[in-house]
Motif scaffolding. Structure first.
Motif, PDB file in Angstrom:
ATOM      1  N   ARG A 104      60.379  69.781  25.596  1.00 39.83           N
ATOM      2  CA  ARG A 104      61.295  70.594  26.398  1.00 39.83           C
ATOM      3  C   ARG A 104      60.547  71.336  27.512  1.00 39.83           C
ATOM      4  O   ARG A 104      59.465  71.892  27.284  1.00 39.83           O
ATOM      5  CB  ARG A 104      62.033  71.599  25.513  1.00 39.83           C
ATOM      6  N   PRO A 105      61.121  71.384  28.702  1.00 38.20           N
ATOM      7  CA  PRO A 105      60.484  72.121  29.807  1.00 38.20           C
ATOM      8  C   PRO A 105      60.231  73.586  29.469  1.00 38.20           C
ATOM      9  O   PRO A 105      59.202  74.146  29.856  1.00 38.20           O
ATOM     10  CB  PRO A 105      61.483  71.968  30.959  1.00 38.20           C
ATOM     11  N   GLY A 106      61.163  74.223  28.754  1.00 34.50           N
ATOM     12  CA  GLY A 106      60.986  75.622  28.396  1.00 34.50           C
ATOM     13  C   GLY A 106      59.784  75.840  27.502  1.00 34.50           C
ATOM     14  O   GLY A 106      59.036  76.812  27.665  1.00 34.50           O
ATOM     15  N   TYR A 107      59.585  74.935  26.560  1.00 37.22           N
ATOM     16  CA  TYR A 107      58.418  75.014  25.678  1.00 37.22           C
ATOM     17  C   TYR A 107      57.135  74.845  26.482  1.00 37.22           C
ATOM     18  O   TYR A 107      56.162  75.587  26.299  1.00 37.22           O
ATOM     19  CB  TYR A 107      58.508  73.935  24.599  1.00 37.22           C
ATOM     20  N   LYS A 108      57.138  73.884  27.383  1.00 35.97           N
ATOM     21  CA  LYS A 108      55.937  73.614  28.181  1.00 35.97           C
ATOM     22  C   LYS A 108      55.600  74.797  29.081  1.00 35.97           C
ATOM     23  O   LYS A 108      54.432  75.184  29.204  1.00 35.97           O
ATOM     24  CB  LYS A 108      56.137  72.346  29.004  1.00 35.97           C
ATOM     25  N   ARG A 109      56.602  75.390  29.718  1.00 33.60           N
ATOM     26  CA  ARG A 109      56.351  76.546  30.588  1.00 33.60           C
ATOM     27  C   ARG A 109      55.769  77.702  29.787  1.00 33.60           C
ATOM     28  O   ARG A 109      54.797  78.340  30.197  1.00 33.60           O
ATOM     29  CB  ARG A 109      57.644  76.994  31.267  1.00 33.60           C
ATOM     30  N   ALA A 110      56.380  77.977  28.636  1.00 36.07           N
ATOM     31  CA  ALA A 110      55.914  79.091  27.807  1.00 36.07           C
ATOM     32  C   ALA A 110      54.485  78.872  27.349  1.00 36.07           C
ATOM     33  O   ALA A 110      53.655  79.794  27.376  1.00 36.07           O
ATOM     34  CB  ALA A 110      56.846  79.267  26.602  1.00 36.07           C
ATOM     35  N   SER A 111      54.178  77.649  26.923  1.00 35.92           N
ATOM     36  CA  SER A 111      52.821  77.342  26.454  1.00 35.92           C
ATOM     37  C   SER A 111      51.805  77.486  27.578  1.00 35.92           C
ATOM     38  O   SER A 111      50.704  78.026  27.368  1.00 35.92           O
ATOM     39  CB  SER A 111      52.772  75.924  25.881  1.00 35.92           C
ATOM     40  N   GLU A 112      52.158  77.029  28.761  1.00 37.36           N
ATOM     41  CA  GLU A 112      51.244  77.135  29.904  1.00 37.36           C
ATOM     42  C   GLU A 112      50.959  78.595  30.242  1.00 37.36           C
ATOM     43  O   GLU A 112      49.811  78.974  30.524  1.00 37.36           O
ATOM     44  CB  GLU A 112      51.838  76.409  31.112  1.00 37.36           C
ATOM     45  N   ILE A 113      51.987  79.427  30.212  1.00 31.77           N
ATOM     46  CA  ILE A 113      51.810  80.849  30.525  1.00 31.77           C
ATOM     47  C   ILE A 113      50.901  81.511  29.496  1.00 31.77           C
ATOM     48  O   ILE A 113      49.947  82.224  29.848  1.00 31.77           O
ATOM     49  CB  ILE A 113      53.173  81.570  30.576  1.00 31.77           C
TER      50      ILE A 113
END
Length: 206
Positions: free
Chosen positions: A188-197
């Motif tokens: 999921r894009p939301g998971y990826k964004r959160a992990s990157e941050i």
């Protein structure tokens, strides 16, 4: 004017769950990183969460702590994100979110501490035994693509985080049903964004 939304977190904590949930809502928020060395027990932060732990969120005058509560609150407060089922379809949503907050959390924590419930005392434990919890969770994630049915909800953020964290640290068995379920969530894009941050925040703190 939208009320200010603040996430109190640390990238090496359960705050990653709240971050993921916020990224799924798509709403803007401010982040305040709280350090383990004194920050979480400071008078300022204890006024937010007397437990002295992260995560917590402040939304206007409302403060919410505990990851399951944060996930449920954000899903209800921002319905446009479509992260909660309709009220008459929330049985599995509530059931599995609070299963993770209760039996799963307790069983995984006890396993991490090296404690096994004696067979003759299992009725005294709210979760019974570790194998009971794993077998029940396996059936739940294998019954449908997502924990509450055919679409992703806030319950997947919470349950999925427990499964991913547990498999990484050996407190949850790497059964194929868990691996497949968590794999869907990681895409999921939301998971990826959160992990990157959070990963960037950890790197900056090194």
């Amino acid at each position: 004017m939208a009320e200010e939304l603040i996430l109190y977190t640390n990238p090496m904590s359960r705050g990653r769950i709240a971050r993921w949930m916020l990224e799924e809502t798509g709403v803007p928020y401010e982040t305040k990183i709280i350090g383990f060395d004194g920050g979480m027990k400071s008078p300022e932060y204890l006024a937010v969460n007397p437990m002295g732990k992260v995560p917590a969120i402040r939304h206007g005058k409302t403060i919410v702590t505990e990851c399951a509560a944060i996930c449920a609150y954000l899903a209800d407060t921002f319905p446009e994100a479509n992260l909660a089922p309709e009220p008459d379809e929330r049985g599995n949503y509530y059931r599995w979110m609070f299963f993770a907050a209760g039996p799963l959390e307790a069983a995984a924590t006890n396993k991490a501490l090296g404690f096994d419930t004696p067979a003759d005392k299992s009725r005294m434990a709210g979760y019974g035994s570790f194998s009971d919890v794993m077998n029940t969770l396996e059936k739940a994630v294998g019954a449908s693509p997502y924990i509450a049915g055919n679409r992703f909800t806030a319950a997947d953020v919470y349950v999925g985080s427990h499964i991913g964290w547990g498999m990484s640290f050996g407190t949850i068995e790497k059964r194929q049903a868990f691996v497949d379920y968590y794999g869907r969530l990681m895409a999921r894009p939301g998971y990826k964004r959160a992990s990157e941050i959070d990963d960037a925040s950890m790197k900056a703190a090194e």
